[in-house]
Write a protein that holds these residues in place. Structure first.
Motif, PDB file in Angstrom:
ATOM      1  N   ALA A 148      95.651 114.687 123.746  1.00 11.13           N
ATOM      2  CA  ALA A 148      96.027 115.924 123.057  1.00 11.13           C
ATOM      3  C   ALA A 148      97.265 116.541 123.693  1.00 11.13           C
ATOM      4  O   ALA A 148      98.170 117.019 122.984  1.00 11.13           O
ATOM      5  N   MET A 149      97.336 116.509 125.011  1.00  6.57           N
ATOM      6  CA  MET A 149      98.503 117.065 125.696  1.00  6.57           C
ATOM      7  C   MET A 149      99.747 116.237 125.410  1.00  6.57           C
ATOM      8  O   MET A 149     100.843 116.794 125.214  1.00  6.57           O
ATOM      9  N   GLU A 150      99.609 114.920 125.354  1.00  4.89           N
ATOM     10  CA  GLU A 150     100.750 114.069 125.066  1.00  4.89           C
ATOM     11  C   GLU A 150     101.225 114.255 123.629  1.00  4.89           C
ATOM     12  O   GLU A 150     102.432 114.334 123.360  1.00  4.89           O
ATOM     13  N   ALA A 151     100.292 114.355 122.704  1.00  2.00           N
ATOM     14  CA  ALA A 151     100.672 114.591 121.305  1.00  2.00           C
ATOM     15  C   ALA A 151     101.363 115.934 121.154  1.00  2.00           C
ATOM     16  O   ALA A 151     102.340 116.068 120.390  1.00  2.00           O
ATOM     17  N   ALA A 152     100.870 116.935 121.901  1.00  2.00           N
ATOM     18  CA  ALA A 152     101.496 118.258 121.849  1.00  2.00           C
ATOM     19  C   ALA A 152     102.915 118.212 122.397  1.00  2.00           C
ATOM     20  O   ALA A 152     103.812 118.893 121.886  1.00  2.00           O
ATOM     21  N   MET A 153     103.117 117.403 123.429  1.00  2.00           N
ATOM     22  CA  MET A 153     104.457 117.275 123.991  1.00  2.00           C
ATOM     23  C   MET A 153     105.406 116.622 123.000  1.00  2.00           C
ATOM     24  O   MET A 153     106.557 117.038 122.847  1.00  2.00           O
ATOM     25  N   GLN A 154     104.921 115.599 122.296  1.00  2.00           N
ATOM     26  CA  GLN A 154     105.760 114.957 121.287  1.00  2.00           C
ATOM     27  C   GLN A 154     106.126 115.935 120.174  1.00  2.00           C
ATOM     28  O   GLN A 154     107.264 115.951 119.692  1.00  2.00           O
ATOM     29  N   GLN A 155     105.155 116.777 119.785  1.00  2.00           N
ATOM     30  CA  GLN A 155     105.442 117.762 118.742  1.00  2.00           C
ATOM     31  C   GLN A 155     106.481 118.773 119.231  1.00  2.00           C
ATOM     32  O   GLN A 155     107.387 119.148 118.479  1.00  2.00           O
ATOM     33  N   TRP A 156     106.344 119.185 120.500  1.00  2.56           N
ATOM     34  CA  TRP A 156     107.326 120.140 121.024  1.00  2.56           C
ATOM     35  C   TRP A 156     108.720 119.521 121.051  1.00  2.56           C
ATOM     36  O   TRP A 156     109.707 120.184 120.695  1.00  2.56           O
ATOM     37  N   GLU A 157     108.808 118.274 121.454  1.00  4.49           N
ATOM     38  CA  GLU A 157     110.118 117.622 121.510  1.00  4.49           C
ATOM     39  C   GLU A 157     110.764 117.535 120.132  1.00  4.49           C
ATOM     40  O   GLU A 157     111.992 117.582 120.014  1.00  4.49           O
ATOM     41  N   GLU A 158     109.933 117.455 119.104  1.00  9.52           N
ATOM     42  CA  GLU A 158     110.461 117.353 117.741  1.00  9.52           C
ATOM     43  C   GLU A 158     110.824 118.711 117.144  1.00  9.52           C
ATOM     44  O   GLU A 158     111.810 118.823 116.409  1.00  9.52           O
ATOM     45  N   SER A 159     110.022 119.750 117.479  1.00 11.76           N
ATOM     46  CA  SER A 159     110.210 121.001 116.733  1.00 11.76           C
ATOM     47  C   SER A 159     109.986 122.274 117.542  1.00 11.76           C
ATOM     48  O   SER A 159     110.020 123.376 116.977  1.00 11.76           O
ATOM     49  N   ASN A 160     109.797 122.172 118.874  1.00 12.25           N
ATOM     50  CA  ASN A 160     109.487 123.346 119.712  1.00 12.25           C
ATOM     51  C   ASN A 160     108.223 124.073 119.260  1.00 12.25           C
ATOM     52  O   ASN A 160     108.086 125.291 119.459  1.00 12.25           O
ATOM     53  N   THR A 161     107.290 123.351 118.653  1.00 16.07           N
ATOM     54  CA  THR A 161     106.039 123.951 118.188  1.00 16.07           C
ATOM     55  C   THR A 161     104.859 123.186 118.783  1.00 16.07           C
ATOM     56  O   THR A 161     105.033 122.228 119.524  1.00 16.07           O
ATOM     57  N   GLY A 162     103.655 123.632 118.440  1.00 16.88           N
ATOM     58  CA  GLY A 162     102.462 122.922 118.861  1.00 16.88           C
ATOM     59  C   GLY A 162     101.721 123.614 119.993  1.00 16.88           C
ATOM     60  O   GLY A 162     102.017 124.746 120.370  1.00 16.88           O
ATOM     61  N   MET A 163     100.759 122.906 120.556  1.00 18.61           N
ATOM     62  CA  MET A 163      99.852 123.506 121.528  1.00 18.61           C
ATOM     63  C   MET A 163     100.529 123.864 122.853  1.00 18.61           C
ATOM     64  O   MET A 163     100.039 124.720 123.585  1.00 18.61           O
ATOM     65  N   TRP A 164     101.665 123.236 123.176  1.00 23.95           N
ATOM     66  CA  TRP A 164     102.390 123.648 124.372  1.00 23.95           C
ATOM     67  C   TRP A 164     103.149 124.949 124.159  1.00 23.95           C
ATOM     68  O   TRP A 164     103.819 125.440 125.070  1.00 23.95           O
ATOM     69  N   THR A 165     103.083 125.516 122.972  1.00 24.83           N
ATOM     70  CA  THR A 165     103.593 126.872 122.746  1.00 24.83           C
ATOM     71  C   THR A 165     102.445 127.870 122.601  1.00 24.83           C
ATOM     72  O   THR A 165     102.658 129.012 122.214  1.00 24.83           O
ATOM     73  N   ARG A 166     101.242 127.404 122.919  1.00 21.35           N
ATOM     74  CA  ARG A 166     100.065 128.279 122.886  1.00 21.35           C
ATOM     75  C   ARG A 166      99.448 128.446 124.269  1.00 21.35           C
ATOM     76  O   ARG A 166      99.348 129.554 124.793  1.00 21.35           O
TER      77      ARG A 166
END
Length: 567
Positions: free
Chosen positions: A329-347
């Motif tokens: 989940a953390m890795e997927a969140a990191m990939q989402q952040w790299e693509e769009s600055n969104t996701g669970m690493w912004t929560r």
């Protein structure tokens, strides 16, 4: 020694919040002077360092941190404490925890009074804060509006620093903030209004999921601003009593107007001392020729510090385990952040609550009444707090081996207006060796008494019925509620807030304990100024990155006016 062929109008040493604000402000003035910004560290341009939710771990990056330690602290059981300092573009803002608070209006009015110049008063400083920021007041969920509500006139909308609230909050943050209200503490829906008293959601130095650092002030810089990294300055080059440039490891850079040191409260004094500017006896001990005997250089170190209260919580109150116990989940969140600055690493880890408080339990103590009348008067002013409390400190980032269950809440108590005075001193004639840093934490009896009362208050809040019903156990806290055990807990767990201030103090020309005047000029020298937290004569009641920014911006205004750079 090979001198560079180029000369500049101004040289700024240090690319933290103060240095970047200063260099950018000078370079963008109408006259477009040639400005050189020298930074000891690297460019810090790895995009992954800007992940909002990972703001708690960048200080562990060796290339971004000088890795300083204090001397053994007598009143902290002899511990050598972490004294992290940012390295590279952005300075401390590249490794701090992203709390953006400006402090109390009475802090700045006291600064103005101590210097005798309204340039440093709240009215003018607030205008500079507004010019620096682009503030996003958006609160995504209506039910969170009770925790944050700003007045537009207190904020800026077109500055280079993006600040605001996280888009997505962890679900138990509101519960924790409500506990402070249930304990009888007022909400403060905008702690950056000039009055920080009260509890609410904290404004962050981040925007749209991406951390803000001082390097953002350098974006789209004009050609007359030259930024050179990986270049530690060892000393100022002097011709008699005039600064004409700086010396690095193998090069010289020359300035026709001013050299301005913005290397911070721990390193600016080092550069001065190795240039022959400081306490004569210390310089002579290390065979450094004395150019200017200024005893105040290195004295007056002050800092905020804190201890935690970590409580295991009912897992049903939060969902942190679904994220931090799941590497995928953390890795997927990191990939989402790299693509769009969104996701669970912004929560997760992106929104905390904080508040500043006064307490009659502190002002009624014999230790408070033993303080000087001027200190008591200052601490009793309308907007001056005695301490700060924080909720949702994600301490598992700092202590990863201790936590496998993330259903906890990290509370913390911060000492404001500490009265112990420390110092930084030479330990070598080698300019590449850091100074000795001795903040003397807890030395003053008032500080020890105040810390006991502060923590008692934090314990009381944690035991309100609405909050305590979901507490399972205490993970980190004192052995008991006794004064002795609470003080022992401070001695064993106290950590610096890394808000070092006051080691090249600014003040009136006739004051005996100052090194710099109200125009940032080093006493007795020409062409040499200091603009960073080392000159600030008040330990402002905030997380001091904002004060560092405004210090640099103020110095830019002073120089622009003095040299008529906008003419």
């Amino acid at each position: 020694m090979e001198a560079t062929k180029n000369s500049y109008d101004f040289i700024v040493v240090g690319a933290g919040p103060a240095g970047c604000a200063l260099a950018s402000g000078l370079a963008r003035s109408a006259q477009k002077p040639k400005v050189l910004l020298l930074e000891a560290g690297g460019r810090n341009d790895d995009r992954s360092l800007r992940v909002d939710g990972k703001r708690w771990t960048t200080f562990m990056e060796g290339d971004l941190n000088w890795g300083y330690k204090t001397t053994p602290q007598k009143y902290c059981n002899g511990r050598e404490l972490d004294y992290s300092r940012g390295k590279g573009l952005g300075g401390g803002s590249a490794i701090n925890f992203g709390v953006y608070t400006v402090g109390a209006r009475d802090d700045y009015d006291e600064w103005a009074a101590s210097v005798g110049d309204e340039t440093f008063g709240w009215k003018e400083m607030q205008a500079r804060f507004k010019k620096l920021e682009t503030f996003d007041s958006t609160i995504t969920l209506p039910e969170h509006a009770k925790h944050a509500n700003s007045v537009a006139s207190d904020h800026g909308s077109s500055g280079p620093l993006r600040v605001g609230y996280a888009v997505n909050w962890e679900k138990d943050l509101s519960l924790s903030l409500d506990a402070f209200a249930a304990a009888g503490h007022k909400r403060n829906l905008d702690h950056n209004s000039g009055n920080p008293l009260g509890m609410a959601a904290t404004i962050n130095s981040a925007g749209s999921g991406r951390r803000t650092t001082a390097a953002d002030l350098l974006l789209d810089a004009p050609d007359n601003l030259v930024v050179v990294t990986d270049t530690p300055v060892q000393r100022v080059i002097l011709q008699g009593k005039r600064a004409i440039g700086v010396e690095t490891q193998g090069s010289q850079y020359l300035a026709s107007r001013d050299v301005i040191l913005s290397a911070g409260a721990l390193d600016t004094p080092k550069i001065l001392m190795h240039s022959g500017i400081g306490p004569a006896a210390d310089l002579e001990k290390f065979n450094i020729p004395v150019v200017a005997d200024i005893p105040a250089v290195g004295q007056g170190l002050r800092d905020h510090y804190f201890v935690p209260l970590i409580l295991a919580r009912n897992p049903e109150t939060n969902d942190r385990n679904t994220f931090f116990q799941d590497p995928a989940a953390m890795e997927a969140a990191m990939q989402q952040w790299e693509e769009s600055n969104t996701g669970m690493w912004t929560r997760y880890g992106c929104q905390v609550g904080c508040g500043w408080f006064k307490s009659e339990r502190i002002t009624s103590t014999p230790e408070f009444k033993a303080l000087s009348a001027s200190v008591q008067e200052f601490m009793n002013r309308e907007t001056i707090p005695h301490y700060e409390m924080i909720t949702h400190l994600p301490i598992h980032f700092m202590l990863p081996d201790m936590f496998k269950d993330y259903s906890y809440i990290g509370l913390a108590a911060f000492m404001m207006n500490e009265q112990s005075l420390g110092e930084v001193r030479l330990q070598s004639s080698n300019p590449d060796i850091p100074l000795l840093f001795n903040p003397r934490f807890l030395e003053n009896p008032f500080d020890r008494r105040a810390c006991i009362e502060i923590y008692k208050h934090l314990l009381e809040v944690s035991r309100t019925e609405s909050f305590a019903k979901d507490t399972v156990s205490t993970l980190i806290g004192p052995a008991s509620d006794s004064d002795e055990d609470i003080l022992e807990f401070w001695k064993s767990f106290l950590s610096s807030s890394w808000h070092m201030t006051g080691t090249v103090k600014m003040g009136k020309a006739d004051a005996g304990d100052v090194a710099v005047d109200g125009r940032f000029r080093v006493r007795g020298l020409e062409g040499l100024r200091v603009a960073d937290m080392s000159v600030v004569p008040v330990l402002t009641n905030n997380h001091t990155q904002a004060t560092a920014y405004v210090t640099g911006a103020t110095c830019a205004d002073v120089l622009i006016k003095e040299y008529r750079l906008d003419g």
